[in-house]
Scaffold this active site. Structure first.
Site, PDB file in Angstrom:
ATOM      1  N   TYR A  53       1.026  -1.440  -0.441  1.00  0.00           N
ATOM      2  CA  TYR A  53      -0.466   0.223  -0.162  1.00  0.00           C
ATOM      3  C   TYR A  53       0.866   0.981   0.074  1.00  0.00           C
ATOM      4  CZ  TYR A  53      -3.600  -3.193   1.684  1.00  0.00           C
ATOM      5  OH  TYR A  53      -4.742  -4.406   1.554  1.00  0.00           O
ATOM      6  N   GLN A 162      -6.942 -13.503   5.746  1.00  0.00           N
ATOM      7  CA  GLN A 162      -7.719 -12.350   5.056  1.00  0.00           C
ATOM      8  C   GLN A 162      -8.184 -12.391   3.876  1.00  0.00           C
ATOM      9  OE1 GLN A 162      -6.535  -7.786   3.653  1.00  0.00           O
ATOM     10  NE2 GLN A 162      -6.527  -8.687   6.664  1.00  0.00           N
ATOM     11  N   TRP A 188     -11.501  -8.168   2.981  1.00  0.00           N
ATOM     12  CA  TRP A 188     -11.106  -7.470   2.476  1.00  0.00           C
ATOM     13  C   TRP A 188     -12.219  -7.109   1.831  1.00  0.00           C
ATOM     14  CZ3 TRP A 188      -9.823  -7.842  -2.088  1.00  0.00           C
ATOM     15  CH2 TRP A 188      -8.691  -8.805  -3.166  1.00  0.00           C
ATOM     16  N   PRO A 190     -15.075  -6.171   2.264  1.00  0.00           N
ATOM     17  CA  PRO A 190     -16.173  -6.330   2.582  1.00  0.00           C
ATOM     18  C   PRO A 190     -17.047  -5.768   2.305  1.00  0.00           C
ATOM     19  CG  PRO A 190     -15.256  -5.344   4.196  1.00  0.00           C
ATOM     20  CD  PRO A 190     -14.248  -5.532   2.944  1.00  0.00           C
ATOM     21  N   ASN A 241     -19.337   2.847  10.014  1.00  0.00           N
ATOM     22  CA  ASN A 241     -19.459   1.817  10.048  1.00  0.00           C
ATOM     23  C   ASN A 241     -19.204   0.647  11.333  1.00  0.00           C
ATOM     24  OD1 ASN A 241     -19.331   0.982   7.667  1.00  0.00           O
ATOM     25  ND2 ASN A 241     -17.410   1.874   6.632  1.00  0.00           N
TER      26      ASN A 241
END
Length: 279
Positions: A53, A162, A188, A190, A241
């Site tokens: 990332y 994951q 991940w 989601p 969330n």
């Protein structure tokens, strides 16, 4: 008021929040600071990043100055594909520690299964775990076949997998396998990159509970016992969330959401990445 965020305990006894904060594509320092501080204010303490990332250094600065003690944070990062292999994984792990400005990682993961480095990379993670540089270790994007292969040489079983899970990619067979193996499941993407917000079934269910389609989807994950790490830089959505622990979907609603499954992936199939040794 922030809802209580439930905890999930891994096979080695380490606990993490069932709702974490994803940081994929957050690479601007100002944006990262605003998002992370908003998340902290709303009760998030678990944060997911990765070498891929390119934001570990930015996040490290935010966490170092956020006012929350390191021991109260749960930091996850992952070895990137181009850093896999035994020695390179160990070197890049040290870089992650430096960038995140910490002397340990709570959860360190293999980002994708790669054929050429499959066992060597996991051996490096075992070394990291045995030397208490990471509190837990695991993998991402592993199919059952990858776990069965890993079993032939691994000394330590991955504590978590994951994987991409959302209503359009339910992965129930893999979920069942992981639960049988006592391997925790973390999702991940989601929310299928926002696709759920336009789904009429999820909209209708949300109207019943006065919840958004995203909240309904995260509640669906929650009731399956899956850890979720939605990503957002929108302060309202970051707060929304967390509001998934004050309602429960019925069995019928859970089944209807399951039936949205169509095998749709927002990311690559892990088998293809494994064979090609990268993207």
């Amino acid at each position: 008021m922030t809802q209580f965020i439930k905890q999930v305990t891994l096979s080695n006894g380490v606990a993490l929040a069932q709702l974490g904060f994803g940081t994929f594509k957050i690479v601007d320092s100002k944006e990262a600071n605003t998002a992370i501080m908003t998340a902290l204010e709303n009760g998030y303490r678990s944060f997911d990043t990765a070498q891929l990332y390119n934001n570990e250094n930015i996040l490290g600065d935010v966490f170092a100055n956020c006012g929350v003690p390191r021991k109260e944070l749960f930091l996850t990062t992952k070895v990137s594909n181009n850093n896999q292999g035994y020695a390179q994984t160990l070197r890049s792990f040290e870089q992650s520690l430096n960038d995140l400005k910490t002397d340990y990682i709570d959860l360190f993961l293999v980002h994708w299964p790669l054929k050429n480095h499959f066992f060597a990379t996991w051996k490096a993670l075992e070394h990291i775990y045995e030397n208490k540089m990471a509190r837990a270790i695991g993998v991402c994007n592993f199919h059952q076949s990858h776990f069965e292969l890993l079993k032939t040489q691994a000394n330590i079983k991955p504590m978590i997998n994951q994987i991409e899970i959302h209503p359009y990619l339910v992965q129930q067979e893999l979920i069942n396998y992981l639960q049988t193996e006592s391997i925790a499941i973390e999702a991940w993407s989601p929310l299928a990159r926002g696709r759920v917000n336009d789904d009429q079934l999820l909209i209708n269910i949300g109207n019943k509970y006065q919840k958004t389609p995203s909240q309904v989807t995260l509640c669906w994950h929650k009731q399956k016992g899956i850890i979720v790490i939605p990503k957002s830089v929108n302060p309202q959505r970051i707060a929304e969330n967390t509001q998934i622990f004050d309602f429960e979907l019925t069995t019928e609603e859970m089944q209807k959401i399951d039936q949205l499954n169509e095998g749709f992936r927002t990311g690559p199939n892990p088998d293809n990445v494994y064979e090609k040794n990268g993207f």
